[in-house]
Design a protein around this motif. Structure first.
Motif, mmCIF file in Angstrom:
data_model
loop_
_atom_site.group_PDB
_atom_site.id
_atom_site.type_symbol
_atom_site.label_atom_id
_atom_site.label_comp_id
_atom_site.label_asym_id
_atom_site.label_seq_id
_atom_site.Cartn_x
_atom_site.Cartn_y
_atom_site.Cartn_z
ATOM 1 N N VAL A 3 8.370 65.290 -0.190
ATOM 2 C CA VAL A 3 7.564 65.700 0.959
ATOM 3 C C VAL A 3 6.244 66.246 0.432
ATOM 4 C CG1 VAL A 3 7.400 67.317 2.890
ATOM 5 C CG2 VAL A 3 9.593 66.261 2.331
ATOM 6 N N ARG A 4 5.179 65.920 1.135
ATOM 7 C CA ARG A 4 3.861 66.455 0.772
ATOM 8 C C ARG A 4 3.188 66.953 2.039
ATOM 9 N NH1 ARG A 4 -1.202 63.109 -1.738
ATOM 10 N NH2 ARG A 4 -2.692 64.799 -1.578
ATOM 11 N N ARG A 5 2.774 68.194 2.025
ATOM 12 C CA ARG A 5 2.041 68.752 3.155
ATOM 13 C C ARG A 5 0.551 68.618 2.866
ATOM 14 N NH1 ARG A 5 2.427 74.632 6.071
ATOM 15 N NH2 ARG A 5 0.895 74.098 7.639
ATOM 16 N N LEU A 6 -0.154 68.013 3.811
ATOM 17 C CA LEU A 6 -1.583 67.800 3.629
ATOM 18 C C LEU A 6 -2.371 69.021 4.033
ATOM 19 C CD1 LEU A 6 -2.018 64.203 5.087
ATOM 20 C CD2 LEU A 6 -1.505 64.905 2.770
ATOM 21 N N GLU A 19 -7.891 63.600 3.160
ATOM 22 C CA GLU A 19 -6.549 63.897 2.645
ATOM 23 C C GLU A 19 -5.582 62.753 2.954
ATOM 24 O OE1 GLU A 19 -4.983 66.771 1.129
ATOM 25 O OE2 GLU A 19 -7.036 67.279 0.585
ATOM 26 N N ILE A 20 -5.660 62.234 4.176
ATOM 27 C CA ILE A 20 -4.800 61.120 4.582
ATOM 28 C C ILE A 20 -5.077 59.902 3.703
ATOM 29 C CG2 ILE A 20 -4.356 59.459 6.443
ATOM 30 C CD1 ILE A 20 -4.872 61.861 8.406
ATOM 31 N N ALA A 25 -3.690 56.067 -0.836
ATOM 32 C CA ALA A 25 -4.104 55.528 -2.132
ATOM 33 C C ALA A 25 -3.034 55.727 -3.205
ATOM 34 C CB ALA A 25 -5.411 56.181 -2.572
ATOM 35 N N SER A 26 -2.274 56.806 -3.100
ATOM 36 C CA SER A 26 -1.269 57.101 -4.126
ATOM 37 C C SER A 26 0.150 56.718 -3.710
ATOM 38 C CB SER A 26 -1.318 58.589 -4.481
ATOM 39 O OG SER A 26 -0.926 59.375 -3.365
ATOM 40 N N ALA A 27 0.313 56.132 -2.537
ATOM 41 C CA ALA A 27 1.655 55.813 -2.024
ATOM 42 C C ALA A 27 2.318 54.711 -2.846
ATOM 43 C CB ALA A 27 1.575 55.405 -0.566
ATOM 44 N N GLU A 28 3.528 55.002 -3.300
ATOM 45 C CA GLU A 28 4.305 54.022 -4.045
ATOM 46 C C GLU A 28 5.483 53.502 -3.226
ATOM 47 O OE1 GLU A 28 5.357 55.724 -7.786
ATOM 48 O OE2 GLU A 28 3.274 56.097 -8.331
ATOM 49 N N ARG A 29 5.699 54.094 -2.076
ATOM 50 C CA ARG A 29 6.773 53.645 -1.186
ATOM 51 C C ARG A 29 6.337 53.854 0.248
ATOM 52 N NH1 ARG A 29 11.491 57.487 -2.978
ATOM 53 N NH2 ARG A 29 10.220 59.085 -3.870
ATOM 54 N N PRO A 30 7.091 53.342 1.217
ATOM 55 C CA PRO A 30 6.704 53.500 2.626
ATOM 56 C C PRO A 30 6.547 54.972 2.998
ATOM 57 C CG PRO A 30 8.464 51.899 2.426
ATOM 58 C CD PRO A 30 8.306 52.542 1.069
ATOM 59 N N MET A 53 -3.611 49.360 6.330
ATOM 60 C CA MET A 53 -2.766 50.457 5.836
ATOM 61 C C MET A 53 -1.494 50.640 6.658
ATOM 62 S SD MET A 53 -3.957 51.616 3.149
ATOM 63 C CE MET A 53 -5.318 50.898 2.282
ATOM 64 N N THR A 54 -1.452 50.068 7.840
ATOM 65 C CA THR A 54 -0.250 50.221 8.669
ATOM 66 C C THR A 54 0.981 49.623 7.990
ATOM 67 O OG1 THR A 54 -0.731 48.196 9.900
ATOM 68 C CG2 THR A 54 -1.543 50.271 10.834
ATOM 69 N N GLU A 55 0.766 48.687 7.059
ATOM 70 C CA GLU A 55 1.890 48.091 6.337
ATOM 71 C C GLU A 55 2.613 49.113 5.470
ATOM 72 O OE1 GLU A 55 0.322 44.794 4.158
ATOM 73 O OE2 GLU A 55 -0.416 43.816 5.972
ATOM 74 N N LYS A 56 1.929 50.178 5.096
ATOM 75 C CA LYS A 56 2.535 51.218 4.261
ATOM 76 C C LYS A 56 3.264 52.281 5.076
ATOM 77 C CE LYS A 56 -0.660 50.985 0.368
ATOM 78 N NZ LYS A 56 -1.462 51.780 -0.575
#
Length: 86
Positions: A3-6, A19-20, A25-30, A53-56
């Protein structure tokens, strides 16, 4: 589940969108987002500007995002002197 709080700002939506953007940019999974109020609006703004980006995104939960407007903001727009109360 990681979990990451922005860091969000109610005064600078551009900062929240930055921040979003970093999360995407750093997402490795959905991604699953749980947003509140203006944060939901910022996420929606980001996704509309970056439709690829909606694919992520695996899911989004919007809590109290003012998609139909904010009644209090409408009152303050009509009566600017009230803004001193907030």
């Amino acid at each position: 589940v990681p979990v990451r709080r922005l860091k969000a700002s109610s005064k600078d939506v551009a900062e929240t969108i930055k921040e979003i953007s970093a999360v995407f940019a750093s997402a490795e999974r959905p991604l699953v987002f749980v947003t509140h109020s203006l944060g939901g609006m910022a996420l929606l703004d980001y996704l509309l500007a970056n439709p690829g980006m909606t694919e992520k995104v695996e899911g989004i939960i919007f809590l109290q995002s003012p998609f139909l407007g904010a009644p209090m903001a409408t009152v303050v727009q009509k009566y600017p002197a009230l803004s001193r109360l907030f």
